[in-house]
Scaffold this motif. Sequence first.
Motif, PDB file in Angstrom:
ATOM      1  N   LEU A   1       0.861  -1.190   0.000  1.00  0.00           N
ATOM      2  CA  LEU A   1       0.000   0.000   0.000  1.00  0.00           C
ATOM      3  C   LEU A   1       0.891   1.232   0.000  1.00  0.00           C
ATOM      4  O   LEU A   1       1.835   1.315   0.792  1.00  0.00           O
ATOM      5  N   ASN A   2       0.599   2.173  -0.890  1.00  0.00           N
ATOM      6  CA  ASN A   2       1.341   3.426  -0.958  1.00  0.00           C
ATOM      7  C   ASN A   2       0.367   4.586  -0.858  1.00  0.00           C
ATOM      8  O   ASN A   2      -0.636   4.624  -1.583  1.00  0.00           O
ATOM      9  N   ALA A   3       0.673   5.520   0.040  1.00  0.00           N
ATOM     10  CA  ALA A   3      -0.222   6.663   0.240  1.00  0.00           C
ATOM     11  C   ALA A   3       0.562   7.911   0.615  1.00  0.00           C
ATOM     12  O   ALA A   3       0.346   8.502   1.671  1.00  0.00           O
ATOM     13  N   PRO A   4       1.503   8.351  -0.227  1.00  0.00           N
ATOM     14  CA  PRO A   4       2.206   9.605   0.076  1.00  0.00           C
ATOM     15  C   PRO A   4       1.280  10.794  -0.131  1.00  0.00           C
ATOM     16  O   PRO A   4       0.179  10.664  -0.696  1.00  0.00           O
ATOM     17  N   GLY A   5       1.717  11.960   0.318  1.00  0.00           N
ATOM     18  CA  GLY A   5       0.933  13.161   0.080  1.00  0.00           C
ATOM     19  C   GLY A   5       0.179  13.642   1.304  1.00  0.00           C
ATOM     20  O   GLY A   5       0.654  13.534   2.437  1.00  0.00           O
ATOM     21  N   HIS A   6      -1.028  14.137   1.084  1.00  0.00           N
ATOM     22  CA  HIS A   6      -1.802  14.871   2.075  1.00  0.00           C
ATOM     23  C   HIS A   6      -2.829  13.954   2.733  1.00  0.00           C
ATOM     24  O   HIS A   6      -3.584  13.261   2.058  1.00  0.00           O
ATOM     25  N   HIS A   7      -2.873  13.986   4.080  1.00  0.00           N
ATOM     26  CA  HIS A   7      -3.842  13.210   4.850  1.00  0.00           C
ATOM     27  C   HIS A   7      -4.476  14.118   5.901  1.00  0.00           C
ATOM     28  O   HIS A   7      -3.782  14.916   6.541  1.00  0.00           O
ATOM     29  N   THR A   8      -5.782  13.968   6.082  1.00  0.00           N
ATOM     30  CA  THR A   8      -6.506  14.785   7.058  1.00  0.00           C
ATOM     31  C   THR A   8      -7.265  13.871   8.011  1.00  0.00           C
ATOM     32  O   THR A   8      -8.042  13.009   7.578  1.00  0.00           O
ATOM     33  N   LEU A   9      -7.032  14.052   9.312  1.00  0.00           N
ATOM     34  CA  LEU A   9      -7.729  13.290  10.341  1.00  0.00           C
ATOM     35  C   LEU A   9      -8.535  14.262  11.195  1.00  0.00           C
ATOM     36  O   LEU A   9      -7.977  15.184  11.800  1.00  0.00           O
ATOM     37  N   THR A  10      -9.841  14.051  11.224  1.00  0.00           N
ATOM     38  CA  THR A  10     -10.747  14.895  12.001  1.00  0.00           C
ATOM     39  C   THR A  10     -11.344  14.077  13.135  1.00  0.00           C
ATOM     40  O   THR A  10     -11.888  12.997  12.899  1.00  0.00           O
ATOM     41  N   MET A  11     -11.227  14.577  14.368  1.00  0.00           N
ATOM     42  CA  MET A  11     -11.701  13.839  15.528  1.00  0.00           C
ATOM     43  C   MET A  11     -12.601  14.714  16.387  1.00  0.00           C
ATOM     44  O   MET A  11     -12.424  15.933  16.444  1.00  0.00           O
ATOM     45  N   VAL A  12     -13.552  14.075  17.058  1.00  0.00           N
ATOM     46  CA  VAL A  12     -14.416  14.753  18.024  1.00  0.00           C
ATOM     47  C   VAL A  12     -14.522  13.868  19.257  1.00  0.00           C
ATOM     48  O   VAL A  12     -14.584  12.640  19.157  1.00  0.00           O
ATOM     49  N   GLU A  13     -14.508  14.482  20.448  1.00  0.00           N
ATOM     50  CA  GLU A  13     -14.587  13.716  21.681  1.00  0.00           C
ATOM     51  C   GLU A  13     -16.019  13.341  22.031  1.00  0.00           C
ATOM     52  O   GLU A  13     -16.263  12.298  22.611  1.00  0.00           O
ATOM     53  N   ASP A  14     -16.983  14.189  21.690  1.00  0.00           N
ATOM     54  CA  ASP A  14     -18.389  13.860  21.886  1.00  0.00           C
ATOM     55  C   ASP A  14     -19.200  14.603  20.839  1.00  0.00           C
ATOM     56  O   ASP A  14     -18.659  15.339  20.011  1.00  0.00           O
ATOM     57  N   SER A  15     -20.498  14.401  20.860  1.00  0.00           N
ATOM     58  CA  SER A  15     -21.353  14.930  19.795  1.00  0.00           C
ATOM     59  C   SER A  15     -21.412  16.445  19.771  1.00  0.00           C
ATOM     60  O   SER A  15     -21.762  17.044  18.752  1.00  0.00           O
ATOM     61  N   GLU A  16     -21.067  17.117  20.878  1.00  0.00           N
ATOM     62  CA  GLU A  16     -21.162  18.573  20.930  1.00  0.00           C
ATOM     63  C   GLU A  16     -19.793  19.256  20.921  1.00  0.00           C
ATOM     64  O   GLU A  16     -19.727  20.484  20.890  1.00  0.00           O
ATOM     65  N   ALA A  17     -18.716  18.478  20.969  1.00  0.00           N
ATOM     66  CA  ALA A  17     -17.378  19.073  21.013  1.00  0.00           C
ATOM     67  C   ALA A  17     -16.966  19.593  19.644  1.00  0.00           C
ATOM     68  O   ALA A  17     -17.461  19.151  18.606  1.00  0.00           O
ATOM     69  N   ALA A  18     -16.057  20.557  19.681  1.00  0.00           N
ATOM     70  CA  ALA A  18     -15.531  21.096  18.428  1.00  0.00           C
ATOM     71  C   ALA A  18     -14.604  20.073  17.769  1.00  0.00           C
ATOM     72  O   ALA A  18     -14.002  19.228  18.438  1.00  0.00           O
ATOM     73  N   GLU A  19     -14.517  20.147  16.466  1.00  0.00           N
ATOM     74  CA  GLU A  19     -13.670  19.220  15.729  1.00  0.00           C
ATOM     75  C   GLU A  19     -12.186  19.537  15.953  1.00  0.00           C
ATOM     76  O   GLU A  19     -11.793  20.699  16.060  1.00  0.00           O
ATOM     77  N   ARG A  20     -11.377  18.496  15.998  1.00  0.00           N
ATOM     78  CA  ARG A  20      -9.933  18.624  16.073  1.00  0.00           C
ATOM     79  C   ARG A  20      -9.365  18.089  14.762  1.00  0.00           C
ATOM     80  O   ARG A  20      -9.522  16.900  14.453  1.00  0.00           O
ATOM     81  N   VAL A  21      -8.714  18.957  14.014  1.00  0.00           N
ATOM     82  CA  VAL A  21      -8.239  18.601  12.671  1.00  0.00           C
ATOM     83  C   VAL A  21      -6.717  18.480  12.695  1.00  0.00           C
ATOM     84  O   VAL A  21      -6.018  19.426  13.053  1.00  0.00           O
ATOM     85  N   ILE A  22      -6.218  17.311  12.337  1.00  0.00           N
ATOM     86  CA  ILE A  22      -4.782  17.040  12.258  1.00  0.00           C
ATOM     87  C   ILE A  22      -4.437  16.720  10.807  1.00  0.00           C
ATOM     88  O   ILE A  22      -5.083  15.876  10.184  1.00  0.00           O
ATOM     89  N   ILE A  23      -3.432  17.386  10.283  1.00  0.00           N
ATOM     90  CA  ILE A  23      -3.034  17.222   8.880  1.00  0.00           C
ATOM     91  C   ILE A  23      -1.630  16.645   8.827  1.00  0.00           C
ATOM     92  O   ILE A  23      -0.723  17.127   9.528  1.00  0.00           O
ATOM     93  N   MET A  24      -1.447  15.613   8.013  1.00  0.00           N
ATOM     94  CA  MET A  24      -0.132  15.017   7.824  1.00  0.00           C
ATOM     95  C   MET A  24       0.237  15.037   6.357  1.00  0.00           C
ATOM     96  O   MET A  24      -0.566  14.655   5.502  1.00  0.00           O
ATOM     97  N   ASP A  25       1.446  15.510   6.079  1.00  0.00           N
ATOM     98  CA  ASP A  25       1.999  15.454   4.726  1.00  0.00           C
ATOM     99  C   ASP A  25       3.242  14.572   4.778  1.00  0.00           C
ATOM    100  O   ASP A  25       4.103  14.746   5.653  1.00  0.00           O
ATOM    101  N   ALA A  26       3.327  13.633   3.845  1.00  0.00           N
ATOM    102  CA  ALA A  26       4.452  12.693   3.825  1.00  0.00           C
ATOM    103  C   ALA A  26       5.007  12.588   2.417  1.00  0.00           C
ATOM    104  O   ALA A  26       4.257  12.394   1.454  1.00  0.00           O
ATOM    105  N   GLY A  27       6.335  12.712   2.320  1.00  0.00           N
ATOM    106  CA  GLY A  27       6.968  12.509   1.020  1.00  0.00           C
ATOM    107  C   GLY A  27       6.889  11.067   0.576  1.00  0.00           C
ATOM    108  O   GLY A  27       6.842  10.771  -0.620  1.00  0.00           O
ATOM    109  N   ALA A  28       6.859  10.149   1.538  1.00  0.00           N
ATOM    110  CA  ALA A  28       6.728   8.720   1.247  1.00  0.00           C
ATOM    111  C   ALA A  28       5.978   8.065   2.382  1.00  0.00           C
ATOM    112  O   ALA A  28       6.208   8.385   3.552  1.00  0.00           O
TER     113      ALA A  28
END
Length: 380
Positions: free
Chosen positions: A126-153
């Motif tokens: 499996l190869n997946a270089p480039g841009h990745h976005t992970l969005t997480m919430v702790e509960d239904s009313e919490a604000a979103e936490r957005v983590i972005i990962m960029d990888a050359g490989a």
Amino acid sequence: GVFASVPMDSNAPDENSHGRSGIRHKTWIRLGVCLAAVCLLYSVFWLIVANRALDALATWAEGQRQAGYEVRWDSVEMSGYPFRLIAELDQPRINGPRMNGRAQWQWAGNAVTVSGHPWSWAALSLNAPGHHTLTMVEDSEAAERVIIMDAGALSVDAQFQNGHWQKINVAVGDMKVSEDDRVVVESTRLFGALTRQNMADADERTRTGTLRLEVDNLDLRILDKNLIRIAGSVVRYGALNMEFYGPLPDDLAAHSLAVWRDAGGVAEVRRLLVNYGAPGSDLGLNLGLDASGTLALDSQLQPVGSFVARLDGFSDAIDALRVAGMISDGNALTAKLVLGALAKRDATTGETRLSLPITVQDRTLYAGSLVVTKLPDISW
């Protein structure tokens, strides 16, 4: 009588040579026809396997949906003919289980390719270089936490046997992780290798797996600001070698880990090496950690363990904490006297090295009898 001699023409056609030439010509024609037939059959085989791969992807995605995950992609293309089978998924997305109608986490990438040999799916890449976005919430009313990962490989290589994974290698190069438009983690290289052996008669004395991790230039900008100012934020090199005993599970689900724990499963940390500190920090510290020990899971599936840690550069670290005002002069002197009494001089290098017992119990990390930090609860 008189016999007249008739000269023979050396250029006259030889019937035998004509026959041999015709036979060779027909042989080449037959070989060409056979080769064309083989190529045609292989092409049909490749197309059939490609369609089966597409069906397997769709079946896998449907199975994940039934388990509570939403797996999607905009399109998928098959390529790699003749010796590879490559499925390229465009804009893949995975939504985690929902809570009060809202996904607890979401992952999205630009493109992912999955490849293998058409004649065997025992090894997949499996190869997946480039841009990745992970969005997480702790509960239904919490604000979103957005983590972005960029990888050359970014690659994952897996080997399977009888439907079970046997070996997984993960390699990440030139990684950068950001949150709120701020880089929090960077690394030039991350590598991990996990192996497993399926043994029906495995017990707590049977080695059933290994784990090897390596990291170069891991920049942890999420560390305490005073610590970064003193010693920097870069782990220049880190390595972990572990061995697992007892029947390893297929996944990290709570019930699977409980079975492994109840069978006496443990993890032996053969060696943990960390070289931390950057020359660009205030004091240019160079801290080294060399540890080994044993880990297991308690009744709540939380880690417990006992280690022996050998530290280099602890005296400079105490001086740095004193200069930064994080500890008083008196405490620094006391710490040096106490730790110095426990330290031993290395006969090979001549450097003073401190050995400390490290324990993990009740989600607390201890150095000797000193509480270092509380550990977060792991939810499997």
